[in-house]
Design a protein around this motif. Structure first.
Motif, PDB file in Angstrom:
ATOM      1  N   GLN A   1       0.840  -1.194   0.000  1.00 43.20           N
ATOM      2  CA  GLN A   1       0.000   0.000   0.000  1.00 43.20           C
ATOM      3  C   GLN A   1       0.879   1.250   0.000  1.00 43.20           C
ATOM      4  N   PHE A   2       0.574   2.148  -0.932  1.00 41.40           N
ATOM      5  CA  PHE A   2       1.391   3.336  -1.184  1.00 41.40           C
ATOM      6  C   PHE A   2       0.459   4.532  -1.315  1.00 41.40           C
ATOM      7  N   ALA A   3       0.766   5.602  -0.627  1.00 41.51           N
ATOM      8  CA  ALA A   3      -0.040   6.828  -0.729  1.00 41.51           C
ATOM      9  C   ALA A   3       0.864   8.016  -1.019  1.00 41.51           C
ATOM     10  N   ALA A   4       0.476   8.804  -2.001  1.00 36.38           N
ATOM     11  CA  ALA A   4       1.164  10.068  -2.286  1.00 36.38           C
ATOM     12  C   ALA A   4       0.306  11.189  -1.710  1.00 36.38           C
ATOM     13  N   ILE A   5       0.838  11.913  -0.733  1.00 34.73           N
ATOM     14  CA  ILE A   5       0.098  12.991  -0.079  1.00 34.73           C
ATOM     15  C   ILE A   5       0.212  14.260  -0.929  1.00 34.73           C
ATOM     16  N   PRO A   6      -0.901  14.896  -1.265  1.00 32.93           N
ATOM     17  CA  PRO A   6      -0.850  16.082  -2.123  1.00 32.93           C
ATOM     18  C   PRO A   6      -0.023  17.218  -1.512  1.00 32.93           C
ATOM     19  N   CYS A   7       0.472  18.082  -2.383  1.00 35.44           N
ATOM     20  CA  CYS A   7       1.131  19.307  -1.927  1.00 35.44           C
ATOM     21  C   CYS A   7       0.082  20.223  -1.290  1.00 35.44           C
ATOM     22  N   LEU A   8       0.538  21.317  -0.689  1.00 40.78           N
ATOM     23  CA  LEU A   8      -0.404  22.254  -0.079  1.00 40.78           C
ATOM     24  C   LEU A   8      -1.297  22.912  -1.123  1.00 40.78           C
ATOM     25  N   ASN A   9      -0.756  23.110  -2.329  1.00 44.17           N
ATOM     26  CA  ASN A   9      -1.548  23.632  -3.449  1.00 44.17           C
ATOM     27  C   ASN A   9      -2.315  24.900  -3.062  1.00 44.17           C
ATOM     28  N   ASP A  10      -3.593  24.975  -3.454  1.00 43.25           N
ATOM     29  CA  ASP A  10      -4.423  26.145  -3.137  1.00 43.25           C
ATOM     30  C   ASP A  10      -5.399  25.829  -2.011  1.00 43.25           C
ATOM     31  N   SER A  11      -5.014  24.875  -1.153  1.00 44.85           N
ATOM     32  CA  SER A  11      -5.838  24.537   0.002  1.00 44.85           C
ATOM     33  C   SER A  11      -5.906  25.721   0.962  1.00 44.85           C
ATOM     34  N   VAL A  12      -6.806  25.642   1.910  1.00 43.31           N
ATOM     35  CA  VAL A  12      -6.931  26.714   2.904  1.00 43.31           C
ATOM     36  C   VAL A  12      -5.602  26.900   3.632  1.00 43.31           C
ATOM     37  N   GLY A  13      -4.994  25.793   4.056  1.00 44.94           N
ATOM     38  CA  GLY A  13      -3.718  25.887   4.755  1.00 44.94           C
ATOM     39  C   GLY A  13      -2.608  26.419   3.875  1.00 44.94           C
ATOM     40  N   GLY A  14      -2.563  25.944   2.631  1.00 44.32           N
ATOM     41  CA  GLY A  14      -1.542  26.419   1.709  1.00 44.32           C
ATOM     42  C   GLY A  14      -1.675  27.897   1.405  1.00 44.32           C
ATOM     43  N   MET A  15      -2.901  28.352   1.214  1.00 43.78           N
ATOM     44  CA  MET A  15      -3.117  29.771   0.926  1.00 43.78           C
ATOM     45  C   MET A  15      -2.819  30.635   2.148  1.00 43.78           C
ATOM     46  N   ASP A  16      -3.047  30.100   3.336  1.00 41.36           N
ATOM     47  CA  ASP A  16      -2.728  30.853   4.546  1.00 41.36           C
ATOM     48  C   ASP A  16      -1.230  31.114   4.631  1.00 41.36           C
ATOM     49  N   VAL A  17      -0.425  30.127   4.240  1.00 42.59           N
ATOM     50  CA  VAL A  17       1.031  30.301   4.237  1.00 42.59           C
ATOM     51  C   VAL A  17       1.427  31.409   3.275  1.00 42.59           C
ATOM     52  N   ILE A  18       0.903  31.359   2.048  1.00 39.62           N
ATOM     53  CA  ILE A  18       1.258  32.361   1.039  1.00 39.62           C
ATOM     54  C   ILE A  18       0.771  33.739   1.457  1.00 39.62           C
ATOM     55  N   ARG A  19      -0.465  33.814   1.950  1.00 36.25           N
ATOM     56  CA  ARG A  19      -1.020  35.113   2.351  1.00 36.25           C
ATOM     57  C   ARG A  19      -0.193  35.749   3.462  1.00 36.25           C
ATOM     58  N   ARG A  20       0.152  34.973   4.484  1.00 42.46           N
ATOM     59  CA  ARG A  20       0.928  35.522   5.594  1.00 42.46           C
ATOM     60  C   ARG A  20       2.315  35.960   5.133  1.00 42.46           C
ATOM     61  N   LEU A  21       2.927  35.164   4.255  1.00 47.08           N
ATOM     62  CA  LEU A  21       4.247  35.509   3.734  1.00 47.08           C
ATOM     63  C   LEU A  21       4.187  36.824   2.956  1.00 47.08           C
ATOM     64  N   VAL A  22       3.183  36.947   2.091  1.00 48.74           N
ATOM     65  CA  VAL A  22       3.049  38.149   1.264  1.00 48.74           C
ATOM     66  C   VAL A  22       2.754  39.376   2.118  1.00 48.74           C
ATOM     67  N   LEU A  23       1.820  39.268   3.047  1.00 47.63           N
ATOM     68  CA  LEU A  23       1.475  40.429   3.874  1.00 47.63           C
ATOM     69  C   LEU A  23       2.647  40.873   4.741  1.00 47.63           C
ATOM     70  N   ARG A  24       3.429  39.912   5.205  1.00 44.39           N
ATOM     71  CA  ARG A  24       4.614  40.276   5.992  1.00 44.39           C
ATOM     72  C   ARG A  24       5.604  41.073   5.153  1.00 44.39           C
ATOM     73  N   GLU A  25       5.821  40.632   3.918  1.00 45.93           N
ATOM     74  CA  GLU A  25       6.810  41.303   3.061  1.00 45.93           C
ATOM     75  C   GLU A  25       6.284  42.597   2.459  1.00 45.93           C
ATOM     76  N   LEU A  26       4.970  42.805   2.520  1.00 44.78           N
ATOM     77  CA  LEU A  26       4.400  44.064   2.001  1.00 44.78           C
ATOM     78  C   LEU A  26       4.330  45.161   3.066  1.00 44.78           C
ATOM     79  N   GLN A  27       4.771  44.864   4.261  1.00 45.21           N
ATOM     80  CA  GLN A  27       4.715  45.872   5.331  1.00 45.21           C
ATOM     81  C   GLN A  27       5.482  47.131   4.900  1.00 45.21           C
ATOM     82  N   GLY A  28       4.851  48.255   5.145  1.00 44.87           N
ATOM     83  CA  GLY A  28       5.447  49.525   4.717  1.00 44.87           C
ATOM     84  C   GLY A  28       4.981  49.964   3.352  1.00 44.87           C
ATOM     85  N   TRP A  29       4.446  49.029   2.585  1.00 44.53           N
ATOM     86  CA  TRP A  29       3.890  49.341   1.254  1.00 44.53           C
ATOM     87  C   TRP A  29       2.380  49.396   1.279  1.00 44.53           C
ATOM     88  N   ILE A  30       1.768  48.738   2.248  1.00 40.96           N
ATOM     89  CA  ILE A  30       0.315  48.723   2.304  1.00 40.96           C
ATOM     90  C   ILE A  30      -0.107  49.122   3.726  1.00 40.96           C
TER      91      ILE A  30
END
Length: 345
Positions: A316-345
């Motif tokens: 039995q073999f399972a390939a676990i999906p990447c974070l992709n556009d899941s809620v958790g995956g998007m939370d990572v990207i959103r937090r990263l982007v908002l942190r780096e946009l500080q001072g610009w927004i």
């Protein structure tokens, strides 16, 4: 004699409109079509990058043009066809990256002067075309987001190379920021752990071992100073701690080697084969180095390595999906982007 109006009756000056900010998500790339011709164009661009193949001398050019681009495109096209998004006539990597950009734009829609777009380092949409599009929309500031959790010169740095090349041809350059790698970011580790636990809980079996497979790299690149191996090890160590697994239950491997040089070891395919021969019957594979599922995860891991494991005696073999556009995956990207946009927004 002139009359001075009282201060309290003066009309306030209009506030200047905020500068528009472009956010550009960038992933590795994909052929435009799942046939030999499309793959050949993609491979030529990819393998001609000195960040990917550092020795671009005459011998390599002869090998690339005389052998690889004659033989490999047909075989890789068959692999792409196994995972191709027929409805959109594009690779899953393109589908997912577009969705990540669209969801990020919706997540930060309250910042109405921020414009989100996406590009591929190799193939289309190109970095040049999307920077031009953002500039045309009045973006005088640009945040580039390489979608690689772990830094390497062959991924993160070559995105910057191409961005710098594009900016070098612009008279009115935007102010530039680039997000850093996030290999040990707590949000990223938490999202990975939550995703792994969720998918493991949904399996009809309990894996004996979880394999964390990262894209490989020639060993010589690390010996020259590339921090990629250290970043992969840090991600794996953090995951082990978060999941409560020791090194025998969550193991680190490297996939997708190419050519005859020694690459980072242990190799994923050799490891899953050895595990099966050693009596391990149930495994799951997670790919923490990929922000979106692609050929390397959907075909190489979920199909090719699954076959290797079962052929060697695994069950039995399972390939676990990447974070992709899941809620958790998007939370990572959103937090990263908002942190780096500080001072610009």
């Amino acid at each position: 004699m002139s009359t001075v109006m009282p201060f309290e009756n003066a009309k306030p000056a209009a506030e200047a409109a905020p500068e528009r900010v472009g956010v550009l998500l960038v992933n590795l790339g994909t052929p435009d079509t799942a046939d030999a011709a499309g793959v050949r164009v993609y491979l030529r661009e990819f393998l001609s990058d000195p960040r990917v193949i550092e020795d671009q001398g005459l011998l390599w050019k002869l090998i690339l043009n005389g052998i690889i681009l004659r033989v490999r495109p047909r075989a890789k096209a068959r692999d792409y066809q196994k995972i191709w998004n027929a409805a959109r006539n594009e690779s899953p990597l393109k589908t997912i990256t577009r969705s990540q950009a669209e969801k990020l734009a919706a997540d930060i829609a309250d910042h109405d002067h921020v414009v989100v777009d996406w590009a591929m380092r190799y193939g289309n949409p190109s970095i040049q075309s999307r920077i031009a599009a953002l500039a045309a929309q009045g973006c005088s500031r640009l945040l580039v987001v390489p979608l690689y959790p772990q830094y390497s010169a062959a991924t993160s740095a070559t995105v910057c190379d191409e961005v710098f090349r594009v900016l070098a041809g612009m008279r009115a350059q935007p102010v530039l920021r680039v997000t850093p790698p996030y290999y040990d970011n707590p949000d990223y580790i938490e999202a990975l752990a939550a995703s792994i636990n969720m998918h493991l809980a949904a399996l009809p079996f309990r894996p004996e071992i979880v394999v964390a497979s990262f894209h490989g790299m020639p060993k010589a690149y690390v010996e020259k100073g590339d921090p990629y191996l250290a970043h992969c090890m840090a991600t794996t160590d953090a995951l082990r701690k978060r999941l409560g697994l020791d090194a025998s239950k969550l193991i680190l491997t490297f996939q997708s080697r190419f050519g005859n040089d020694e690459w980072l070891q242990p190799y994923t395919d050799k490891t899953v084969e050895r595990l099966a021969k050693d009596g391990v019957r149930r495994i799951a594979v997670v790919t923490p180095g990929f922000a979106a599922d692609c050929l390397e995860t959907l075909e190489e891991i979920a199909q090719e390595n699954a076959e290797i494991f079962k052929h060697a005696g695994g069950e039995q073999f399972a390939a676990i999906p990447c974070l992709n556009d899941s809620v958790g995956g998007m939370d990572v990207i959103r937090r990263l982007v908002l942190r780096e946009l500080q001072g610009w927004i």
